[in-house]
Design a protein around this motif. Structure first.
Motif, PDB file in Angstrom:
ATOM      1  N   TYR A 127      39.108 -48.319 -54.863  1.00 43.88           N
ATOM      2  CA  TYR A 127      38.451 -49.208 -55.821  1.00 43.88           C
ATOM      3  C   TYR A 127      36.949 -49.227 -55.614  1.00 43.88           C
ATOM      4  O   TYR A 127      36.451 -49.145 -54.490  1.00 43.88           O
ATOM      5  N   GLN A 128      36.245 -49.298 -56.718  1.00 45.69           N
ATOM      6  CA  GLN A 128      34.795 -49.373 -56.669  1.00 45.69           C
ATOM      7  C   GLN A 128      34.374 -50.706 -56.060  1.00 45.69           C
ATOM      8  O   GLN A 128      35.011 -51.729 -56.277  1.00 45.69           O
TER       9      GLN A 128
ATOM     10  N   LEU B 246      36.758 -38.424 -38.811  1.00 45.27           N
ATOM     11  CA  LEU B 246      37.721 -38.850 -39.828  1.00 45.27           C
ATOM     12  C   LEU B 246      37.318 -40.176 -40.452  1.00 45.27           C
ATOM     13  O   LEU B 246      37.888 -40.602 -41.459  1.00 45.27           O
ATOM     14  N   TYR B 247      36.331 -40.845 -39.830  1.00 43.60           N
ATOM     15  CA  TYR B 247      35.857 -42.144 -40.326  1.00 43.60           C
ATOM     16  C   TYR B 247      34.336 -42.163 -40.460  1.00 43.60           C
ATOM     17  O   TYR B 247      33.731 -43.230 -40.403  1.00 43.60           O
ATOM     18  N   HIS B 248      33.718 -41.005 -40.649  1.00 45.97           N
ATOM     19  CA  HIS B 248      32.270 -41.007 -40.771  1.00 45.97           C
ATOM     20  C   HIS B 248      31.853 -41.585 -42.131  1.00 45.97           C
ATOM     21  O   HIS B 248      32.689 -41.970 -42.957  1.00 45.97           O
ATOM     22  N   HIS B 249      30.543 -41.646 -42.380  1.00 44.66           N
ATOM     23  CA  HIS B 249      30.037 -42.356 -43.560  1.00 44.66           C
ATOM     24  C   HIS B 249      30.380 -41.661 -44.864  1.00 44.66           C
ATOM     25  O   HIS B 249      30.208 -42.253 -45.931  1.00 44.66           O
ATOM     26  N   GLU B 250      30.863 -40.434 -44.822  1.00 43.82           N
ATOM     27  CA  GLU B 250      31.294 -39.750 -46.038  1.00 43.82           C
ATOM     28  C   GLU B 250      32.814 -39.771 -46.182  1.00 43.82           C
ATOM     29  O   GLU B 250      33.419 -38.827 -46.682  1.00 43.82           O
ATOM     30  N   THR B 251      33.445 -40.845 -45.736  1.00 42.16           N
ATOM     31  CA  THR B 251      34.868 -41.069 -45.981  1.00 42.16           C
ATOM     32  C   THR B 251      35.030 -42.443 -46.619  1.00 42.16           C
ATOM     33  O   THR B 251      34.177 -43.319 -46.467  1.00 42.16           O
ATOM     34  N   GLU B 252      36.113 -42.621 -47.341  1.00 38.07           N
ATOM     35  CA  GLU B 252      36.341 -43.908 -48.007  1.00 38.07           C
ATOM     36  C   GLU B 252      36.452 -45.044 -47.001  1.00 38.07           C
ATOM     37  O   GLU B 252      35.805 -46.083 -47.134  1.00 38.07           O
ATOM     38  N   ILE B 253      37.267 -44.862 -45.968  1.00 37.00           N
ATOM     39  CA  ILE B 253      37.420 -45.919 -44.967  1.00 37.00           C
ATOM     40  C   ILE B 253      36.146 -46.068 -44.132  1.00 37.00           C
ATOM     41  O   ILE B 253      35.764 -47.179 -43.760  1.00 37.00           O
ATOM     42  N   GLY B 254      35.468 -44.975 -43.872  1.00 35.08           N
ATOM     43  CA  GLY B 254      34.229 -45.048 -43.108  1.00 35.08           C
ATOM     44  C   GLY B 254      33.161 -45.853 -43.818  1.00 35.08           C
ATOM     45  O   GLY B 254      32.476 -46.680 -43.208  1.00 35.08           O
ATOM     46  N   GLN B 255      32.989 -45.637 -45.119  1.00 37.52           N
ATOM     47  CA  GLN B 255      32.024 -46.425 -45.883  1.00 37.52           C
ATOM     48  C   GLN B 255      32.425 -47.894 -45.912  1.00 37.52           C
ATOM     49  O   GLN B 255      31.587 -48.785 -45.776  1.00 37.52           O
ATOM     50  N   TRP B 256      33.703 -48.142 -46.100  1.00 37.15           N
ATOM     51  CA  TRP B 256      34.226 -49.515 -46.138  1.00 37.15           C
ATOM     52  C   TRP B 256      33.956 -50.232 -44.821  1.00 37.15           C
ATOM     53  O   TRP B 256      33.449 -51.355 -44.810  1.00 37.15           O
ATOM     54  N   LEU B 257      34.244 -49.571 -43.705  1.00 38.71           N
ATOM     55  CA  LEU B 257      34.008 -50.188 -42.398  1.00 38.71           C
ATOM     56  C   LEU B 257      32.528 -50.477 -42.171  1.00 38.71           C
ATOM     57  O   LEU B 257      32.164 -51.514 -41.598  1.00 38.71           O
TER      58      LEU B 257
END
Length: 348
Positions: free
Chosen positions: A69-70, A193-204
Motif C-alpha cells: 500500500y502507498q 534483504l531489508y535495505h532501503h530499496e525493499t518494501e519492508i526496509g523502507q517501512w522500517l
C-alpha cells in the motif's frame, strides 16, 4: 514463464540443504520492481505483483500474501493524547505463533488475524528481528495490521529496538539459521534483504524509536539520566535515529551524540532500571522531563509484565523470544493490567 531478474549483489552459492519456506521479499530497484521472491522447499521462486497484491507460489506453505500500500513508509506522529485503550508487547524475536496466540487471547485480533481492537493503540516495543525462525511472518503481519488499525480509527506503533538497528547496519550475530538459507539463495547478505530499496526496509526506516501516548512514554530499553543533560526532545531523537540507522558502528561511535543514542545509555540499550542504578527521585526527574507518569520498556527479559518503582517503570519483555509463552500490557481508562497468555487479565 517469468524471467528471473538478475541478482546484483553477492556471489554464487550452492543451494542449501534442508527444506524451508520463506518470503516474500520485495525489492524496489528498477530491475526487480514488480516481482516478489519466495523460498519454497529451499528453492528460489518468483511471482509478479498484480495491483499491489502478492500471491505466493503453490506448494509454498502458508507464507504471508500481503497487499502493498502507498504511504506505508510515511512518518507518523510520535505523540498522541485522549487514547482510551492501549496494548503493548515487546521482544517478539521472530516468535510469530506466540505473538498471534497472545493477541487472539486478548481480542486484539480475530481468528483470521485481522485487527479487532477498534480505536485502540497497539505498541510493539522493538526487537522483532533475530533469534526466532518467523521474523518475516512477524514483519508482514504487522505491516498489514498497521493499515487495518488506522482504517478502524486505531494505531499500531512499531518501535525500533537494538536488534532492528543491528540487522540494518549488518550485525548478523543473532540471525536464525533459516535466513542463512534465504540469503544464500537470493545471493545477498541478510541485511540486504531489508535495505532501503525493499518494501519492508523502507517501512522500517520510517518508524519511531520513542512514542508518547497519554501519560506513557514507550521505547525499547529505557531513558537514562544522561538524556536530561542533553535536553533532547522525542521528535529530535526519532529523527536522528532515522537519519543514521544505516551508519556503521564506527561512524556512530565517532559522534558523541550518536554514540549516546545508539549504544549503552541510549533508549534501545539502557538497562539501569534493572540494576538498581537509579533512585526513585531520578526516575521522577525523567518522568517530569517528558511530562508522563510511566515509562514502558522491553529489552531486559522478565517472566511476566512487571512494575518497578511503584509502576513508574513498566517492563514488558516477558520472554516471548523463548517461543513458549508471554504476556502483554493492557491499559484501559488508565488502569494497568497484565494480559496473560491464557487471556486472563490481572491488575498490575
Amino acid at each position: 514463464m517469468l524471467a528471473l531478474p538478475l541478482i546484483a549483489h553477492g556471489a554464487d552459492a550452492p543451494a542449501p540443504q534442508g527444506s524451508i519456506h520463506d518470503g516474500p521479499y520485495v525489492f524496489l530497484n528498477k530491475q526487480e520492481q514488480g516481482f516478489a521472491y519466495w523460498i519454497c522447499h529451499s528453492a528460489l521462486k518468483l511471482t509478479a505483483i498484480n495491483h499491489a497484491q502478492l500471491v505466493r507460489p503453490t506448494d509454498c506453505g502458508s507464507l504471508p500474501e500481503p497487499k502493498l500500500y502507498q504511504g506505508a513508509a510515511n512518518v507518523a506522529a510520535d505523540t498522541f493524547t485522549k487514547v482510551s485503550k492501549i496494548v503493548a508487547l515487546s521482544d517478539v524475536h521472530g516468535q510469530f505463533d506466540v505473538m498471534i496466540s497472545l493477541l487472539k487471547a486478548h481480542h486484539i485480533i480475530d481468528d483470521q488475524h485481522h485487527w479487532s481492537f477498534g480505536d485502540g493503540h497497539m505498541v510493539i516495543n522493538g526487537d522483532m528481528f533475530d533469534r526466532g525462525h518467523q521474523v518475516n511472518e512477524v514483519l508482514w503481519f504487522l505491516y498489514r495490521l498497521e493499515k487495518e488499525a488506522q482504517a478502524a480509527g486505531g494505531r499500531l506503533h512499531l518501535l525500533m529496538g537494538n536488534h532492528e538497528q543491528m540487522v540494518l547496519r549488518g550485525d548478523l550475530r543473532y540471525v536464525n539459521e533459516r535466513y542463512q538459507v534465504s540469503a544464500q539463495l537470493l545471493q545477498r547478505r541478510y541485511d540486504a534483504l531489508y535495505h532501503h530499496e525493499t518494501e519492508i526496509g523502507q517501512w522500517l526506516r520510517s518508524k519511531h524509536t520513542l512514542v508518547k501516548i497519554n501519560n506513557l512514554l514507550f521505547m525499547h530499553a529505557g531513558i537514562s539520566p544522561e538524556w536530561l543533560t542533553r535536553k533532547l526532545t522525542i521528535s529530535q531523537a526519532n529523527q536522528l535515529f532515522r537519519d543514521h540507522v544505516d551508519a556503521t558502528k564506527t561512524e556512530l561511535k565517532q559522534d558523541d551524540l550518536l554514540n549516546f543514542l545508539f549504544f549503552a545509555n541510549g533508549p534501545t540499550w539502557y538497562r539501569g532500571y534493572f540494576k538498581d542504578a537509579l533512585t526513585e527521585e531520578q526516575v521522577d526527574d525523567i518522568l517530569r522531563y517528558f511530562k508522563v507518569e510511566h515509562l514502558v520498556v522491553g529489552h531486559t527479559s522478565q517472566e511476566q509484565v512487571l512494575g518497578l518503582y511503584h509502576n513508574k517503570i513498566i517492563a514488558i519483555d516477558s520472554s516471548i523470544k523463548k517461543g513458549k509463552t508471554g504476556e502483554l500490557l493492557l491499559i484501559d481508562n488508565h488502569k494497568l493490567k497484565r494480559g496473560l497468555f491464557n487471556g486472563e487479565q490481572i491488575a498490575l
